[in-house]
Every structure is written in C-alpha cells, then in structure tokens.
Design an enzyme around this catalytic site. Structure first.
Site, PDB file in Angstrom:
ATOM      1  N   HIS A 146       4.796   7.152   2.927  1.00 12.66           N
ATOM      2  CA  HIS A 146       5.574   5.917   2.774  1.00 12.66           C
ATOM      3  C   HIS A 146       4.941   4.996   1.743  1.00 12.66           C
ATOM      4  O   HIS A 146       3.765   5.120   1.398  1.00 12.66           O
ATOM      5  CB  HIS A 146       5.730   5.182   4.111  1.00 12.66           C
ATOM      6  CG  HIS A 146       4.477   4.559   4.645  1.00 12.66           C
ATOM      7  ND1 HIS A 146       3.672   5.169   5.581  1.00 12.66           N
ATOM      8  CD2 HIS A 146       3.880   3.354   4.398  1.00 12.66           C
ATOM      9  CE1 HIS A 146       2.661   4.378   5.884  1.00 12.66           C
ATOM     10  NE2 HIS A 146       2.758   3.272   5.171  1.00 12.66           N
TER      11      HIS A 146
ATOM     12  N   GLU B 294       8.143   1.026   4.467  1.00 10.85           N
ATOM     13  CA  GLU B 294       7.646   0.217   5.582  1.00 10.85           C
ATOM     14  C   GLU B 294       7.680  -1.238   5.170  1.00 10.85           C
ATOM     15  O   GLU B 294       7.366  -1.582   4.025  1.00 10.85           O
ATOM     16  CB  GLU B 294       6.204   0.607   5.928  1.00 10.85           C
ATOM     17  CG  GLU B 294       5.602  -0.238   7.046  1.00 10.85           C
ATOM     18  CD  GLU B 294       4.113  -0.003   7.254  1.00 10.85           C
ATOM     19  OE1 GLU B 294       3.617  -0.310   8.360  1.00 10.85           O
ATOM     20  OE2 GLU B 294       3.437   0.471   6.322  1.00 10.85           O
TER      21      GLU B 294
ATOM     22  N   HIS C 177       0.839  -1.198   0.000  1.00  7.61           N
ATOM     23  CA  HIS C 177       0.000   0.000   0.000  1.00  7.61           C
ATOM     24  C   HIS C 177       0.868   1.240   0.000  1.00  7.61           C
ATOM     25  O   HIS C 177       2.099   1.147   0.096  1.00  7.61           O
ATOM     26  CB  HIS C 177      -0.925   0.020   1.231  1.00  7.61           C
ATOM     27  CG  HIS C 177      -0.211   0.122   2.544  1.00  7.61           C
ATOM     28  ND1 HIS C 177       0.153  -0.983   3.285  1.00  7.61           N
ATOM     29  CD2 HIS C 177       0.223   1.205   3.267  1.00  7.61           C
ATOM     30  CE1 HIS C 177       0.774  -0.605   4.390  1.00  7.61           C
ATOM     31  NE2 HIS C 177       0.832   0.723   4.411  1.00  7.61           N
TER      32      HIS C 177
ATOM     33  N   TYR D  21       9.676   1.057  10.135  1.00  8.73           N
ATOM     34  CA  TYR D  21       9.815   2.148   9.179  1.00  8.73           C
ATOM     35  C   TYR D  21      11.279   2.505   9.002  1.00  8.73           C
ATOM     36  O   TYR D  21      12.048   2.547   9.976  1.00  8.73           O
ATOM     37  CB  TYR D  21       9.040   3.384   9.637  1.00  8.73           C
ATOM     38  CG  TYR D  21       7.542   3.237   9.512  1.00  8.73           C
ATOM     39  CD1 TYR D  21       6.890   3.498   8.314  1.00  8.73           C
ATOM     40  CD2 TYR D  21       6.777   2.821  10.599  1.00  8.73           C
ATOM     41  CE1 TYR D  21       5.524   3.355   8.193  1.00  8.73           C
ATOM     42  CE2 TYR D  21       5.402   2.677  10.482  1.00  8.73           C
ATOM     43  CZ  TYR D  21       4.785   2.941   9.279  1.00  8.73           C
ATOM     44  OH  TYR D  21       3.434   2.800   9.152  1.00  8.73           O
TER      45      TYR D  21
ATOM     46  N   HIS E 146       1.134  -1.557  15.087  1.00 11.42           N
ATOM     47  CA  HIS E 146       0.148  -0.488  14.968  1.00 11.42           C
ATOM     48  C   HIS E 146      -1.117  -0.861  15.736  1.00 11.42           C
ATOM     49  O   HIS E 146      -1.516  -2.035  15.752  1.00 11.42           O
ATOM     50  CB  HIS E 146      -0.260  -0.280  13.506  1.00 11.42           C
ATOM     51  CG  HIS E 146       0.779   0.355  12.648  1.00 11.42           C
ATOM     52  ND1 HIS E 146       1.420   1.518  12.985  1.00 11.42           N
ATOM     53  CD2 HIS E 146       1.263  -0.001  11.420  1.00 11.42           C
ATOM     54  CE1 HIS E 146       2.266   1.850  12.019  1.00 11.42           C
ATOM     55  NE2 HIS E 146       2.190   0.944  11.061  1.00 11.42           N
TER      56      HIS E 146
ATOM     57  N   HIS F 232      -5.927  -1.891   4.353  1.00 14.02           N
ATOM     58  CA  HIS F 232      -5.905  -0.685   3.527  1.00 14.02           C
ATOM     59  C   HIS F 232      -5.062  -0.907   2.278  1.00 14.02           C
ATOM     60  O   HIS F 232      -4.017  -1.537   2.315  1.00 14.02           O
ATOM     61  CB  HIS F 232      -5.427   0.549   4.286  1.00 14.02           C
ATOM     62  CG  HIS F 232      -4.073   0.438   4.935  1.00 14.02           C
ATOM     63  ND1 HIS F 232      -3.625  -0.688   5.560  1.00 14.02           N
ATOM     64  CD2 HIS F 232      -3.066   1.347   5.057  1.00 14.02           C
ATOM     65  CE1 HIS F 232      -2.419  -0.482   6.056  1.00 14.02           C
ATOM     66  NE2 HIS F 232      -2.048   0.735   5.754  1.00 14.02           N
TER      67      HIS F 232
END
Length: 314
Positions: free
Chosen positions: A220, A271, A150, A261, A252, A206
């Site tokens: 990112h 990431e 993503h 990261y 997260h 996502h």
C-alpha cells in the site's frame, strides 16, 4: 544529512480517468501536470514540492518506483559510492528524466523494488502558503489528505529455501541509507526471523516498511490525516463514492496509528493514516511483536486478521 523523507511514488494504473477521479475526489489530491507519455503527476494540499504521486498508464497495477529526497545534490554522489560498495548496481538519471526534478540515483533494493533518490524538485508551495497561513484551504476535496506518508513493500520470504528479503532490505537500508528500525515482527521456531520491519528517517513511526509474502510487490501507499475524526470522514467519503473499503476504521497495534484501507480502481491498495503514534528517535527502544500477537499488532481492536490484507497486493 542524506535522505530526508519520502518524495514520491510512481504506480501503474489501468484506467487513467478512473484513477485520476479517485485520487482527486477520494484522497483530495490535485493534478499538477501530464506529460507527453500520458503520465499524470499529483500532490496533496500540504506538500510544497510539485508532485508526490505519479500515475502511469499500464495493463496492470503495481509499483514502478519509490523515491526519497536527500538534502543536497552531493549526497547523491556519496550515497552512490555506498550503494555500489555494498554490491548493488546504480544508475544516474540526468536532470529532467522526471519533470521538474533534478538528477536521480536509481537502484534496486535486495527485494527487487526500484528506489530512486533525488535532491531537487520544483517548489510550488502548499495550498495555504507560508505567510500567515490558514490551517487548511477552502477548496479541499474528499478526505483532504495532507501528504504522502509512507509505503509498504511486500518482500519474498521462504524459510525453507533460506530466502528472507525483509531481513535483506532492512539490513541494506540501515547500513547504506541510514534508516533506523522502529518496530518489527519476529517469527520462526526461535522467534528471530524478521517477517515485517518498520523503518524511519524522520520522527514518524515509519517512512518505509517491508513485509513478507510469497513474491515481491506493493502492499500500500499511505496518506496522512490529522485525527480519528478525519479517518471516519474519509470512510464516509469512500462510502459516498462507492470506493472499495477493505478494512473499516480501526487502530494498528504497530505504530498506534489510526487507519482505513481501500483500493483505487486498478486495485492498488491505499491507506489513510492518522496520529503520529509516537516520536520515532534513534535511541527509542525497538518495539518487537511475536507471532502470537500478529492479529492485535495489525488490527488492535479485534485482534483478528483480515485474510485479504496479507494475501492481496499488486
């Protein structure tokens, strides 16, 4: 069906040799080709289309465009009508504008970021093939990322002037591109202003995300790994290669994903992301976070923000 998934990102790099070394040896991507303009095209081992990352030589870092793949070529015509009916200008780029890729529908999101949609890209297959495949190839390098997962885009937000490109982008991709909202951060005196949104077209938490900042940019690009163990291994790879780590392995709250990261040599944030977190579905209730839980939403273990994470982007 329209948009199926993320297809590729095109980013600017200031030192092509250093960037190529990073994406090959740290992420484990494979160089597929280089065009006459010096642009380099790479893919991950578990991807079947010819490339998912384009590196373009530049004097600065940042995003050129993000591209999503649609199911069939006629979807481009249907989506062009929807985008233009919304009031957004479009351009059709002819087949071959990007190597090994069919025609593209090009437009800008309300935030100003360029998006492209396409239906065809040359099929080359995964590194393990489709007939009685092994679970992973023997020639893995670095973290051995499976695929481009993503991207997260920074969008201008200024409540004093009424500007909220996070909300505008979110409305656009839901109403026009048929994404659905999975999670959001709400802020403001009434707790009703979208400061971050996470949206999907697949079953992943996502496929694109929008986060508020003082100006538009790229936060990112993320690459998928299998497990927490693979996240730890990727940190070892970064330590061995002297790659700049921004956030050491953690989890997260948003998406429940396991993460690390770091930066490529030009300063583009990367990431590595593991764990699907949850099954994203259109009827799944939207997860909402408020301002008092900002820290734990982003970095669940400590609940504390890393200043550079919101202040530094390309």
């Amino acid at each position: 069906m329209g948009i199926m998934r993320i297809g590729h990102v095109s980013i600017k790099v200031m030192d092509m040799a250093a960037a190529l070394k990073h994406y090959e040896n740290v992420l484990g991507m494979k160089k597929m080709m280089e065009d006459k303009h010096g642009n380099v095209y790479l893919k991950c081992w578990d991807e079947w289309d010819k490339y998912s990352l384009i590196l373009t030589p530049s004097d600065q870092a940042g995003l050129n465009h993000v591209a999503y793949k649609v199911e069939k070529d006629s979807d481009l015509d249907d989506l062009q009508k929807k985008v233009e009916a919304y009031g957004v200008a479009t351009t059709i780029l002819e087949e071959g504008t990007l190597p090994s890729t069919g025609r593209l529908l090009q437009f800008n999101l309300p935030s100003g970021h360029e998006m492209r949609l396409y239906a065809m890209k040359e099929y080359v297959g995964t590194e393990v093939g489709t007939n009685n495949p092994d679970p992973w190839p023997d020639n893995l390098k670095g973290a051995g990322a499976h695929w481009l997962d993503h991207c997260l885009l920074m969008c201008e937000m200024n409540p004093e002037t009424g500007v909220n490109k996070v909300a505008e982008n979110t409305k656009f991709v839901i109403e026009v591109l048929d994404f659905f909202l999975t999670e959001q951060f709400l802020v403001g005196p009434n707790g009703d202003m979208q400061a971050a949104t996470f949206l999907a077209r697949t079953t992943m938490p996502h496929d694109i995300a929008f986060v508020a900042g003082p100006r538009m940019g790229l936060h990112h690009i993320a690459f998928f790994l299998d497990s927490w163990h693979d996240i730890l291994k990727s940190a070892d790879v970064m330590a061995k290669t002297k790659t700049k780590i921004e956030v050491a392995p953690t989890r997260h709250g948003i998406t429940r994903g396991e993460t690390i990261y770091f930066f490529d040599p030009s300063g583009n944030r990367n990431e590595t992301f593991a764990g699907l977190g949850y099954l994203a579905q259109r009827d799944r209730p939207v997860t909402t976070w408020d301002e008092s839980h900002l820290g734990s939403g982003i970095f669940y273990h400590t609940g504390e923000m890393v200043p550079s994470f919101t202040e530094v982007y390309t």
